[in-house]
Scaffold this active site. Structure first.
Site, PDB file in Angstrom:
ATOM      1  N   HIS A  97      33.592  41.761  44.303  1.00 23.21           N
ATOM      2  CA  HIS A  97      32.770  41.973  42.763  1.00 23.21           C
ATOM      3  C   HIS A  97      33.480  40.523  41.986  1.00 23.21           C
ATOM      4  O   HIS A  97      34.362  39.547  43.394  1.00 23.21           O
ATOM      5  CB  HIS A  97      34.157  43.538  42.318  1.00 23.21           C
ATOM      6  CG  HIS A  97      35.132  43.275  42.779  1.00 23.21           C
ATOM      7  ND1 HIS A  97      35.834  42.962  43.861  1.00 23.21           N
ATOM      8  CD2 HIS A  97      35.950  42.723  41.594  1.00 23.21           C
ATOM      9  CE1 HIS A  97      37.522  43.074  43.755  1.00 23.21           C
ATOM     10  NE2 HIS A  97      37.456  42.510  42.530  1.00 23.21           N
TER      11      HIS A  97
ATOM     12  N   ARG B 223      48.883  41.009  38.478  1.00 28.30           N
ATOM     13  CA  ARG B 223      47.575  40.704  37.933  1.00 28.30           C
ATOM     14  C   ARG B 223      47.206  40.154  36.552  1.00 28.30           C
ATOM     15  O   ARG B 223      47.652  41.356  35.922  1.00 28.30           O
ATOM     16  CB  ARG B 223      46.097  41.331  38.680  1.00 28.30           C
ATOM     17  CG  ARG B 223      45.285  40.011  38.259  1.00 28.30           C
ATOM     18  CD  ARG B 223      43.918  41.215  39.241  1.00 28.30           C
ATOM     19  NE  ARG B 223      43.710  42.086  38.204  1.00 28.30           N
ATOM     20  CZ  ARG B 223      41.810  42.817  38.327  1.00 28.30           C
ATOM     21  NH1 ARG B 223      41.276  42.703  39.334  1.00 28.30           N
ATOM     22  NH2 ARG B 223      41.292  43.661  37.510  1.00 28.30           N
TER      23      ARG B 223
END
Ligand code: SIN
Length: 283
Positions: free
Chosen positions: A100, A274
Site C-alpha cells: 500500500h 510512526r
C-alpha cells in the site's frame, strides 16, 4: 555545507544517511539536504537515532504539517504517533502486510511516512518497498499513455470497514487497537499515473490494499487491468528489502513508493513508532 553522508543504493532507490544527530535537532541546510535525498531516493534511513516522542514529532514537522492518521489508536498524549506493535505471541498478520501507499484513500494522502524502530526482532520483520517511478518508466510508452487518461477508485474498506476489520483478523490484534468505521466505505478518485509535485517524475500509483477499481470501467475489466498493473509493479527488480536495527529512523515518499511489512518473527516482539507528513491532492 553540512555533515551529512548520503550513500545511495546502486539503483538509486533507497539511501543510507549518516552524520546527523536527530535528537539534537536539524538546521535549515540539513533539512533541505534530507528533503532532497528523500525525494531523489524515495526511501531514506538513518541508523542509530534514539528519539523521544517529542523529538520524533519535531523531526516530522521539519518536512510539513502532521498528516491525518485515522483507524488506529494513537499513543496516549501524542495524537500524531501511532505505535505499530506486534506481540511475541500474536497470531494475526503484521499491521501493514499488504502492499500500500499510506492512506491513499484520502483526498490528500500523506507525502511522507516516518517509522522509528523501538524493538526489532532478531530475524524477520523487514519492510519491502516498491519503486513506482521505475515501474512507470518500464511500461510500454503506448500503454503508459492510455493509463495516463484513467482515474482509479481508492477506499479504506478492505482493512477498516467493520467487515474488513473482522476478515483481516484485526479484532484479534493484541499489540494495536484498530478503530473500524463506516467512513471506510467512502471512495476517492485519484489519477492512475501520478506526477510527483516536487520532482515532476511520473509514478505508477496503484496499490492492492486501497485501489479497488477504475473509474468508468466495467468491474471485470478494471480488476483484470489492476491485477496486471500490480504484477508489473511488484516485480523483484522494483523491490527493495529494508532490514531494521533498533533506533533506526526510515522516511519514505508515499507519492513514489509502496511498502509492505513482513512477518517471520513469531515468538518475538516488534515495536515501531510512526508519523506522517501531510501531502497534497495527487495530480
Ligand atoms: C506500515 O505499513 O506503516 C508498517 C510498516 C512496517 O511495520 O514495516
Amino acid at each position: 555545507m553540512t555533515s551529512l553522508t548520503i550513500t545511495p543504493h546502486a539503483n538509486n532507490f533507497g539511501a543510507r544517511i549518516e552524520g546527523l544527530d536527530l535528537a539534537a535537532g536539524l538546521n535549515a541546510d540539513e533539512v533541505a539536504e534530507l528533503r532532497a535525498a528523500w525525494i531523489d531516493h524515495q526511501v531514506i534511513y538513518l541508523p542509530n537515532q534514539p528519539l523521544q516522542h517529542d523529538q520524533l514529532e519535531r523531526f516530522t514537522r521539519c518536512f510539513g504539517e502532521h498528516g491525518n492518521d485515522p483507524y488506529v489508536k494513537a499513543i496516549d498524549g501524542h495524537q500524531h504517533i501511532l505505535e505499530v506493535r506486534r506481540e511475541a505471541d500474536e497470531e494475526v498478520a503484521p499491521f501493514g502486510s499488504g502492499w500500500h501507499s499510506d492512506w491513499s484513500f484520502q483526498s490528500e494522502p500523506p507525502a511522507a511516512t516516518i517509522l522509528h524502530a523501538k524493538v526489532v526482532p532478531p530475524h524477520g520483520g523487514d519492510t519491502l518497498y516498491a519503486d513506482c517511478f521505475r515501474a512507470f518508466e518500464a511500461l510500454d510508452p503506448g500503454f503508459a499513455a492510455e493509463l495516463e487518461t484513467l482515474m482509479t477508485v481508492h477506499s479504506a474498506r478492505l482493512p477498516y470497514s467493520h467487515e474488513g476489520y473482522i476478515k483481516t483478523g484485526s479484532d484479534k490484534r493484541k499489540g494495536m487497537k484498530i478503530l473500524p468505521n463506516d467512513n471506510a466505505w467512502d471512495t476517492q478518485l485519484h489519477p492512475l499515473i501520478r506526477t510527483h509535485p516536487e520532482s515532476g517524475r511520473k509514478a505508477l500509483w496503484v496499490n492492492p490494499v486501497y485501489t479497488i477499481g477504475i473509474d468508468a470501467m466495467q468491474e471485470s475489466e478494471a480488476q483484470a487491468l489492476l491485477a496486471k498493473l500490480f504484477e508489473h509493479l511488484l516485480q523483484p527488480e522494483f523491490i527493495y528489502t529494508h532490514h531494521w536495527s533498533a533506533d533506526m529512523l526510515t522516511m519514505w515518499d508515499n507519492r513514489s513508493a509502496l511498502h509492505c511489512a513482513q512477518g517471520g518473527y513469531d515468538g518475538y516482539q516488534r515495536i515501531m513508532h510512526r508519523t506522517t507528513v501531510a501531502g497534497t491532492a495527487p495530480a
